[in-house]
Design an enzyme around this catalytic site. Sequence first.
Site, mmCIF file in Angstrom:
data_model
loop_
_atom_site.group_PDB
_atom_site.id
_atom_site.type_symbol
_atom_site.label_atom_id
_atom_site.label_comp_id
_atom_site.label_asym_id
_atom_site.label_seq_id
_atom_site.Cartn_x
_atom_site.Cartn_y
_atom_site.Cartn_z
ATOM 1 N N LEU A 199 10.880 1.148 7.420
ATOM 2 C CA LEU A 199 10.316 1.594 6.145
ATOM 3 C C LEU A 199 11.085 2.846 5.708
ATOM 4 C CD1 LEU A 199 7.957 1.074 4.107
ATOM 5 C CD2 LEU A 199 6.874 3.040 5.173
ATOM 6 N N GLU B 264 11.570 2.326 14.599
ATOM 7 C CA GLU B 264 10.697 3.417 14.142
ATOM 8 C C GLU B 264 9.409 3.401 14.952
ATOM 9 O OE1 GLU B 264 9.694 2.639 9.983
ATOM 10 O OE2 GLU B 264 9.753 0.503 10.396
ATOM 11 N N LYS C 172 6.470 -2.051 1.952
ATOM 12 C CA LYS C 172 5.284 -1.471 2.612
ATOM 13 C C LYS C 172 4.087 -2.399 2.431
ATOM 14 C CE LYS C 172 3.069 3.086 3.127
ATOM 15 N NZ LYS C 172 3.173 3.263 4.566
ATOM 16 N N TYR D 17 0.831 -1.208 0.000
ATOM 17 C CA TYR D 17 0.000 0.000 0.000
ATOM 18 C C TYR D 17 0.859 1.248 0.000
ATOM 19 C CZ TYR D 17 0.799 0.922 5.012
ATOM 20 O OH TYR D 17 1.369 1.231 6.228
HETATM 21 N N1 PLP Z 1 7.472 3.761 9.090
HETATM 22 C C1 PLP Z 1 6.358 3.013 9.088
HETATM 23 C C2 PLP Z 1 6.358 1.697 9.796
HETATM 24 C C3 PLP Z 1 5.196 3.472 8.423
HETATM 25 O O1 PLP Z 1 4.087 2.722 8.426
HETATM 26 C C4 PLP Z 1 5.221 4.743 7.779
HETATM 27 C C5 PLP Z 1 4.046 5.248 7.091
HETATM 28 O O2 PLP Z 1 3.035 4.618 6.989
HETATM 29 C C6 PLP Z 1 6.405 5.491 7.833
HETATM 30 C C7 PLP Z 1 7.514 4.964 8.479
HETATM 31 C C8 PLP Z 1 6.500 6.838 7.181
HETATM 32 O O3 PLP Z 1 6.595 6.731 5.780
HETATM 33 P P1 PLP Z 1 6.089 7.899 4.829
HETATM 34 O O4 PLP Z 1 6.833 9.122 5.233
HETATM 35 O O5 PLP Z 1 6.457 7.437 3.471
HETATM 36 O O6 PLP Z 1 4.618 8.028 5.060
#
Ligand code: PLP
Length: 286
Positions: free
Chosen positions: A206, A182, A150, A33
């Site tokens: 991520l 994170e 993701k 996603y």
């Molecule tokens: N880390 C995780 C586990 C996430 O689920 C997300 C966003 O859904 C992020 C980091 C942040 O990513 P982004 O800045 O691309 O939304």
Amino acid sequence: MSRIVYVNGDYVPEQDAKVSVFDRGFLFADGVYEVTSVLDGKLIDFEGHAKRLERSLGELDMRAPVTMDELLDIHRELMARNELHEGMIYLQITRGADADRDFAFPDPDKVESSLVLFTQSKSIADSPAAKAGMKVISIEDQRWGRRDIKTVQLLYPSMGKMMAKAAGKDDAWMVEDGAVTEGTSNNAYIVKDGAIITRHLSNAILHGITRAAVLRFAREAQMKVEERPFTIAEAQDADEAFITSASTFVMPVVEVDGVALGDGTPGPVATRLREIYLEESRKTAI
Ligand code: PLP
């Protein structure tokens, strides 16, 4: 007003938006996603999200049912049909619905991936949470080892959010081998003596699209950036902290495991980075 949702080529009212019970997203969490934010009726960082989506699909040997250009058109059509001015667009691609439940991947020439998109209207730029700051707890990171992809398997992050809620806090930072990976749905940062510290990229986290933009803006503003692991003790001793994600942008963190950071209010670096991110990403929104 009922939302209009995109499902496999059709724009339908949300009550008619349905996928099969045999869909592998439903049975195996076999799907990926993206969440792209919308400000002033425009998409923020679309290219970054499209590139990461292609990478996630590639890592899982999953086919995209449309091209990235077509995906942009679908995003725009959905914004227009829902009159979305500010909020998010959620996109999900799964490996589709096979004839039966089978662990083995179906032949992609026979079973087409499914694609679903919907909008969420929300005030994200002018957020009360950004003024108050967030309180986080730490929990053990019990997710799988490919957090760089993701995927829609979000049960553990969801449980982490519930653990934070049960403790009366806003979110959880996950810890593996003594270092923060994170947040449940965001990247985590601390600030010490002017340096912005955030975990380096690897399969452990991520690769946030907001993270990439924010670090670029920070470096352009001559701020010092250190991409390395940090501990909860370091976070508690930090001058300030924050998180980033597409749906929260830059959000200050004011407490870690019951310890207030600095004076317990959003710090100047997080506040400034939020301003810069909003200003710069509005300029390149499409
Ligand atoms: N880390 C995780 C586990 C996430 O689920 C997300 C966003 O859904 C992020 C980091 C942040 O990513 P982004 O800045 O691309 O939304």
